[in-house]
Design a protein around this motif. Sequence first.
Motif, PDB file in Angstrom:
ATOM      1  N   GLU A  45       0.836  -1.202   0.000  1.00  0.00           N
ATOM      2  CA  GLU A  45       0.000   0.000   0.000  1.00  0.00           C
ATOM      3  C   GLU A  45       0.875   1.258   0.000  1.00  0.00           C
ATOM      4  O   GLU A  45       0.547   2.238  -0.672  1.00  0.00           O
ATOM      5  CB  GLU A  45      -0.953   0.014   1.186  1.00  0.00           C
ATOM      6  CG  GLU A  45      -1.995   1.108   1.053  1.00  0.00           C
ATOM      7  CD  GLU A  45      -3.137   0.993   2.031  1.00  0.00           C
ATOM      8  OE1 GLU A  45      -3.501   2.015   2.620  1.00  0.00           O
ATOM      9  OE2 GLU A  45      -3.675  -0.123   2.192  1.00  0.00           O
ATOM     10  N   GLN A  46       1.994   1.232   0.721  1.00  0.00           N
ATOM     11  CA  GLN A  46       2.914   2.383   0.707  1.00  0.00           C
ATOM     12  C   GLN A  46       3.424   2.639  -0.706  1.00  0.00           C
ATOM     13  O   GLN A  46       3.534   3.778  -1.141  1.00  0.00           O
ATOM     14  CB  GLN A  46       4.099   2.133   1.633  1.00  0.00           C
ATOM     15  CG  GLN A  46       3.772   2.149   3.093  1.00  0.00           C
ATOM     16  CD  GLN A  46       4.974   1.714   3.917  1.00  0.00           C
ATOM     17  OE1 GLN A  46       5.585   0.681   3.639  1.00  0.00           O
ATOM     18  NE2 GLN A  46       5.305   2.500   4.924  1.00  0.00           N
ATOM     19  N   ASN A  47       3.748   1.558  -1.421  1.00  0.00           N
ATOM     20  CA  ASN A  47       4.218   1.694  -2.799  1.00  0.00           C
ATOM     21  C   ASN A  47       3.138   2.286  -3.692  1.00  0.00           C
ATOM     22  O   ASN A  47       3.401   3.199  -4.481  1.00  0.00           O
ATOM     23  CB  ASN A  47       4.677   0.344  -3.338  1.00  0.00           C
ATOM     24  CG  ASN A  47       5.120   0.398  -4.782  1.00  0.00           C
ATOM     25  OD1 ASN A  47       4.620  -0.350  -5.605  1.00  0.00           O
ATOM     26  ND2 ASN A  47       6.042   1.278  -5.104  1.00  0.00           N
ATOM     27  N   ALA A  48       1.910   1.801  -3.542  1.00  0.00           N
ATOM     28  CA  ALA A  48       0.807   2.320  -4.355  1.00  0.00           C
ATOM     29  C   ALA A  48       0.580   3.804  -4.069  1.00  0.00           C
ATOM     30  O   ALA A  48       0.394   4.599  -4.995  1.00  0.00           O
ATOM     31  CB  ALA A  48      -0.465   1.519  -4.089  1.00  0.00           C
ATOM     32  N   VAL A  49       0.622   4.195  -2.796  1.00  0.00           N
ATOM     33  CA  VAL A  49       0.437   5.599  -2.418  1.00  0.00           C
ATOM     34  C   VAL A  49       1.510   6.472  -3.063  1.00  0.00           C
ATOM     35  O   VAL A  49       1.222   7.522  -3.630  1.00  0.00           O
ATOM     36  CB  VAL A  49       0.452   5.752  -0.878  1.00  0.00           C
ATOM     37  CG1 VAL A  49       0.606   7.198  -0.460  1.00  0.00           C
ATOM     38  CG2 VAL A  49      -0.807   5.155  -0.282  1.00  0.00           C
ATOM     39  N   ARG A  50       2.762   6.019  -3.006  1.00  0.00           N
ATOM     40  CA  ARG A  50       3.860   6.793  -3.600  1.00  0.00           C
ATOM     41  C   ARG A  50       3.698   6.892  -5.114  1.00  0.00           C
ATOM     42  O   ARG A  50       3.872   7.961  -5.707  1.00  0.00           O
ATOM     43  CB  ARG A  50       5.217   6.165  -3.247  1.00  0.00           C
ATOM     44  CG  ARG A  50       6.394   6.919  -3.837  1.00  0.00           C
ATOM     45  CD  ARG A  50       7.723   6.313  -3.446  1.00  0.00           C
ATOM     46  NE  ARG A  50       7.825   4.881  -3.697  1.00  0.00           N
ATOM     47  CZ  ARG A  50       8.045   4.343  -4.892  1.00  0.00           C
ATOM     48  NH1 ARG A  50       8.172   5.117  -5.971  1.00  0.00           N
ATOM     49  NH2 ARG A  50       8.150   3.031  -5.040  1.00  0.00           N
ATOM     50  N   GLU A  51       3.361   5.795  -5.752  1.00  0.00           N
ATOM     51  CA  GLU A  51       3.200   5.796  -7.209  1.00  0.00           C
ATOM     52  C   GLU A  51       2.043   6.698  -7.638  1.00  0.00           C
ATOM     53  O   GLU A  51       2.143   7.409  -8.636  1.00  0.00           O
ATOM     54  CB  GLU A  51       2.995   4.374  -7.736  1.00  0.00           C
ATOM     55  CG  GLU A  51       4.200   3.463  -7.567  1.00  0.00           C
ATOM     56  CD  GLU A  51       5.419   3.900  -8.354  1.00  0.00           C
ATOM     57  OE1 GLU A  51       5.298   4.678  -9.314  1.00  0.00           O
ATOM     58  OE2 GLU A  51       6.527   3.454  -7.997  1.00  0.00           O
TER      59      GLU A  51
END
Length: 79
Positions: A45-51
């Motif tokens: 989820e952190q990766n998705a938020v950053r992307e």
Amino acid sequence: MTTQKQIGAVLAIKEGPTFKYLILHHPDGQWGFVHGIPRPKEGEEQNAVREIYEATHKATDAYDFVPGFKNESLWYDKG
């Protein structure tokens, strides 16, 4: 053949009975959803938020994640 994990998101806005989706046109000519390679120690989820932020420059507190929604796909490079 090499594999590379990428994490992304399908961004949709509901307008009346229909939805609008964000689809990106990449410099190499391909079209797709927001996605990217996770950084070390970065959760999905952190990766998705950053992307999402990198693609839209909008704070992700404006988005809701659908609990339990996840899809895995395998893609093969033609090269």
